[in-house]
Structure formats: structure tokens, C-alpha cells
Design an enzyme around this catalytic site. Structure first.
Site, PDB file in Angstrom:
ATOM      1  N   SER A  51       0.844  -1.200   0.000  1.00 27.53           N
ATOM      2  CA  SER A  51       0.000   0.000   0.000  1.00 27.53           C
ATOM      3  C   SER A  51       0.877   1.248   0.000  1.00 27.53           C
ATOM      4  O   SER A  51       0.692   2.147  -0.826  1.00 27.53           O
ATOM      5  CB  SER A  51      -0.894   0.032   1.243  1.00 27.53           C
ATOM      6  N   SER A  52       1.837   1.274   0.896  1.00 32.19           N
ATOM      7  CA  SER A  52       2.728   2.431   0.996  1.00 32.19           C
ATOM      8  C   SER A  52       3.572   2.593  -0.257  1.00 32.19           C
ATOM      9  O   SER A  52       3.927   3.703  -0.633  1.00 32.19           O
ATOM     10  CB  SER A  52       3.673   2.273   2.192  1.00 32.19           C
ATOM     11  N   TYR A 140      -1.288 -11.293   2.739  1.00 37.74           N
ATOM     12  CA  TYR A 140      -1.543  -9.917   3.204  1.00 37.74           C
ATOM     13  C   TYR A 140      -3.057  -9.757   3.368  1.00 37.74           C
ATOM     14  O   TYR A 140      -3.791  -9.720   2.387  1.00 37.74           O
ATOM     15  CB  TYR A 140      -0.981  -8.917   2.189  1.00 37.74           C
ATOM     16  N   LYS A 168       0.413 -11.092   7.160  1.00 35.38           N
ATOM     17  CA  LYS A 168       0.443  -9.718   7.665  1.00 35.38           C
ATOM     18  C   LYS A 168      -1.007  -9.312   7.820  1.00 35.38           C
ATOM     19  O   LYS A 168      -1.779  -9.319   6.858  1.00 35.38           O
ATOM     20  CB  LYS A 168       1.147  -8.796   6.674  1.00 35.38           C
ATOM     21  N   SER A 170      -3.716  -6.521   8.848  1.00 31.08           N
ATOM     22  CA  SER A 170      -3.937  -5.091   9.056  1.00 31.08           C
ATOM     23  C   SER A 170      -5.298  -4.780   9.669  1.00 31.08           C
ATOM     24  O   SER A 170      -5.720  -3.626   9.700  1.00 31.08           O
ATOM     25  CB  SER A 170      -3.775  -4.339   7.733  1.00 31.08           C
ATOM     26  N   ASP A 195      -0.156   0.164  12.826  1.00 31.27           N
ATOM     27  CA  ASP A 195       1.020   0.661  13.555  1.00 31.27           C
ATOM     28  C   ASP A 195       0.641   1.212  14.932  1.00 31.27           C
ATOM     29  O   ASP A 195       1.428   1.183  15.868  1.00 31.27           O
ATOM     30  CB  ASP A 195       1.707   1.763  12.742  1.00 31.27           C
ATOM     31  N   GLU A 196      -0.596   1.719  15.013  1.00 32.54           N
ATOM     32  CA  GLU A 196      -1.088   2.287  16.267  1.00 32.54           C
ATOM     33  C   GLU A 196      -1.181   1.208  17.351  1.00 32.54           C
ATOM     34  O   GLU A 196      -1.304   1.511  18.536  1.00 32.54           O
ATOM     35  CB  GLU A 196      -2.487   2.881  16.077  1.00 32.54           C
ATOM     36  N   GLY A 212       3.287   1.104   7.521  1.00 30.86           N
ATOM     37  CA  GLY A 212       3.408   2.232   6.612  1.00 30.86           C
ATOM     38  C   GLY A 212       3.901   3.515   7.261  1.00 30.86           C
ATOM     39  O   GLY A 212       4.331   4.421   6.567  1.00 30.86           O
TER      40      GLY A 212
HETATM   41  C1  MN9 Z   1      -4.899   0.317   6.421  1.00 34.09           C
HETATM   42  C2  MN9 Z   1      -3.420   0.387   6.254  1.00 34.09           C
HETATM   43  O1  MN9 Z   1      -2.930   0.879   5.260  1.00 34.09           O
HETATM   44  N1  MN9 Z   1      -2.684  -0.121   7.242  1.00 34.09           N
HETATM   45  C3  MN9 Z   1      -1.254  -0.064   7.230  1.00 34.09           C
HETATM   46  C4  MN9 Z   1      -0.654  -1.378   7.177  1.00 34.09           C
HETATM   47  O2  MN9 Z   1      -1.126  -2.364   7.523  1.00 34.09           O
HETATM   48  C5  MN9 Z   1      -0.730   0.660   8.451  1.00 34.09           C
HETATM   49  O3  MN9 Z   1       0.662   0.715   8.384  1.00 34.09           O
HETATM   50  C6  MN9 Z   1      -1.320   2.051   8.534  1.00 34.09           C
HETATM   51  O4  MN9 Z   1      -0.900   2.784   7.419  1.00 34.09           O
HETATM   52  C7  MN9 Z   1      -0.924   2.773   9.795  1.00 34.09           C
HETATM   53  O5  MN9 Z   1      -1.236   1.980  10.881  1.00 34.09           O
HETATM   54  C8  MN9 Z   1      -1.569   4.137   9.898  1.00 34.09           C
HETATM   55  O6  MN9 Z   1      -2.930   4.034  10.179  1.00 34.09           O
HETATM   56  C1  PYR Z   2       1.185  -0.316   5.120  1.00 35.05           C
HETATM   57  C2  PYR Z   2       1.770  -1.501   4.590  1.00 35.05           C
HETATM   58  O1  PYR Z   2       2.168  -2.346   5.287  1.00 35.05           O
HETATM   59  C3  PYR Z   2       1.899  -1.597   3.178  1.00 35.05           C
HETATM   60  O2  PYR Z   2       2.494  -0.721   2.605  1.00 35.05           O
HETATM   61  O3  PYR Z   2       1.398  -2.522   2.576  1.00 35.05           O
END
Ligand code: MN9
Ligand code: PYR
Length: 306
Positions: A51-52, A140, A168, A170, A195-196, A212
Site C-alpha cells: 500500500s505504501s 496480506y 500480515k 492489518s 502501527d497504532e 506504513g
Molecule cells: C490500512 C493500512 O494501510 N494499514 C497499514 C498497514 O497495515 C498501516 O501501516 C497504517 O498505514 C498505519 O497503521 C496508519 O494508520
Molecule cells: C502499510 C503496509 O504495510 C503496506 O504498505 O502494505
């Protein structure tokens, strides 16, 4: 996979941001520089093209170029996980085979996106990816973006395969995380997504995390991990709360990744703007962003002093 081979996938794995030049073209040079920054910071690994990393917004050739640059820069020092998920199974397989060719340590994929898929479809999609290489595979699970709810029974079935080394997750439910850990067993990795909740995830069974927001403050997540390992929960919690204040601020910008990439730019690591429809930081927001960067720097200095 043998337990000692799983070790390298634990700890703090930064979900790397996209890397473009000023024209918005993928930049291998920027990818190398960003990867080097994280190797110097001392993280365990990098998750590329998730995602990032904006993998879903890039062509296959662009995704390949970024991965190849990252592996050649830091592949001998860090664990590199290639996110190769794409809307079609065919493209995912092509990316997985490329990841193996260039030397990534594992591949990972979301369920195929856009179509509402049956569990049978997602299973077949993942299986085709798994069968296409000899690399370990990390599921994922991010239903808030993919729409696919991974059941415990499908996870359990996937986890029986030696190549499927972990998930992983989320999802914000740490209960689900714990249930996945119980279903997968000791030798199945569960990696924290939100991350929170890094510390909460670790406390209830996660073996590490991929995130991320780690990318703008890897030192702080490594600090939480060290405190956790030392059994100092009070200190670990203190740093998790600090991190959460930063994340809350990051999430207040029109795009999380735009804000993260801009913070790195302030530190001399220019990876360009995010790709549309993700928005860059607006002119009027730069001052606020600078303050946030200064705050993070102060926290990092505190961690380094101790
Ligand atoms: C929904 C989403 O993108 N989750 C990310 C990875 O799992 C996290 O790294 C978030 O970006 C992070 O926890 C900020 O809310
Ligand atoms: C946020 C994360 O883990 C990703 O970039 O997929």
C-alpha cells in the site's frame, strides 16, 4: 519452514514508500537511497510495493524496476519482501517470478482486488502465486481496502503448506490477530499491520510488524520492540503513545503517504510526490509538516541518547 529461517522476518519491517523522480517516473536511484536510509537506521526488513509503495498504481515494469533496485542495494543486509499482489493472477505470477529472479527473500500478496471474490477464487489466486516460485509466501490480509474477509478456516488451510510462512494482518481487531496465531501455530508468523497497535499486537501474539508509518520513525518502533523484549511494558507503552500522537497527525493530511514522503524530503530523501489519486502535501500544509518533522526528530534524539 524451519523456525530459525523465520527469524529474519521478525522485528521491524518498513513498508517502503513509492520512489519517483520530479516528472513522476519511477526512480531506481531514489529507491536505492531510501532503502539505504533504512539499512542505516537498522531495521530488519523492507516490504516493497505494498500500500505504501503504491504497487497498485504502477505498471509491472515499474514495480519490477523498484524491487530490483532495492534488492541490489540492501538485499544482503536486510530482508526484502516483495508485495506482488495485482488485480489479476497472471500479473501477480509474473511479478512473483521476477521477485525470485532478482533475489527477494519472500513474496506477499493481497487477494486479487476489485471483484468481489469467493474464498475459492482467492485460494486459487494465492496458490498459483505460491506454485510459481520456490520463495516463501506471506498472506496480506487487509479487508478494509480489499473487501475480502479471510476466514480462519482458509488461513488454517493455507498455513499447512511449508511455503506459506505467515500473514500480515492489518485488521484493527487484535482478537483476530490472536486467533490467526493460534490457527497457524508457533511456526507460522503473524505480522502486525496497524502501527497504532504495534505493542498490543506483539503482546497478543504478533511476531513483528510491517507498517506504513515506520518509514518516518523507524527508530521509535525499534525502541518499542526493544522495550517489549526487555519486558519493560511501561516504557514500551510510553513510546507507543508518542508514536500514536505522530500517526494521528500524519493521518490528518489529505494523504498519509503524501505526508510521509514529504517528511523524508525534509530530511533530504526525495522520493517524489505520491501518484494520483493520492495527493501530495498542499503548499499551505508545509509549515505544519515541518513542525511534525521536528517533533519526530526530538523523539528520535531521545531514543538515541538512552
Ligand atoms: C490500512 C493500512 O494501510 N494499514 C497499514 C498497514 O497495515 C498501516 O501501516 C497504517 O498505514 C498505519 O497503521 C496508519 O494508520
Ligand atoms: C502499510 C503496509 O504495510 C503496506 O504498505 O502494505
Amino acid at each position: 519452514m524451519k523456525p530459525d529461517q523465520l527469524e529474519r522476518f521478525k522485528g521491524i519491517t518498513v513498508a517502503m514508500y513509492s520512489c519517483y523522480d520530479e516528472q513522476g517516473k519511477v526512480s531506481a536511484g531514489a529507491a536505492r537511497k531510501l532503502a539505504r536510509y533504512y539499512a542505516t537506521a537498522g531495521v530488519s526488513g523492507l516490504y516493497v510495493g505494498g500500500s505504501s509503495g503504491e504497487g497498485m498504481l504502477q505498471s509491472l515494469e515499474e514495480r519490477k524496476a523498484i524491487l530490483a533496485a532495492v534488492v541490489s542495494e540492501v538485499g544482503r543486509e536486510l530482508t526484502v519482501i516483495a508485495h506482488i499482489g495485482a488485480p489479476s493472477t497472471r500479473d501477480s505470477v509474473e511479478l512473483a517470478q521476477h521477485a525470485e529472479l532478482v533475489g527477494a527473500h519472500a513474496v506477499s500478496a493481497v487477494p486479487a482486488i476489485y471483484y468481489r471474490l469467493s474464498p475459492e477464487s482467492v485460494e486459487a489466486h494465492w496458490q498459483a502465486i505460491i506454485d510459481s516460485t520456490s520463495l516463501p509466501f506471506i498472506i496480506y490480509h487487509i479487508p478494509q481496502t480489499t473487501g475480502f474477509q479471510l476466514s480462519k478456516s482458509l488461513l488454517t488451510k493455507m498455513a499447512t503448506q511449508d511455503k506459506v510462512i505467515g500473514v500480515k494482518i492489518s485488521v484493527e481487531s487484535t482478537f483476530e490477530l490472536q486467533q490467526f496465531k493460534a490457527a497457524g501455530g508457533d511456526d507460522f508468523l503473524v505480522l502486525n499491520g496497524p502501527d497504532e497497535q504495534y505493542l498490543a499486537g506483539r503482546s497478543i501474539g504478533a511476531d513483528g510488524g510491517i507498517g506504513g508509518t515506520y518509514g518516518v520513525m523507524p527508530e521509535l518502533f525499534m525502541k518499542i520492540e526493544r522495550c517489549y523484549q526487555a519486558g519493560d511494558m511501561v516504557e514500551a507503552r510510553k513510546w507507543q503513545f508518542i508514536v500514536n500522537d505522530v500517526i494521528t497527525e500524519l493521518l490528518s493530511f489529505p494523504s498519509l503517504y503524501g505526508a510521509c514522503k514529504a517528511i523524508l524530503k525534509l530530511r533530504g530523501i526525495d522520493s517524489g510526490n505520491p501518484r494520483m489519486p493520492l495527493l501530495p502535501v498542499a503548499e499551505t500544509d508545509w509549515e505544519r509538516l515541518q513542525c511534525l518533522n521536528e517533533r519526530i526528530k526530538t523523539y528520535v534524539a531521545q531514543v538515541n541518547e538512552l
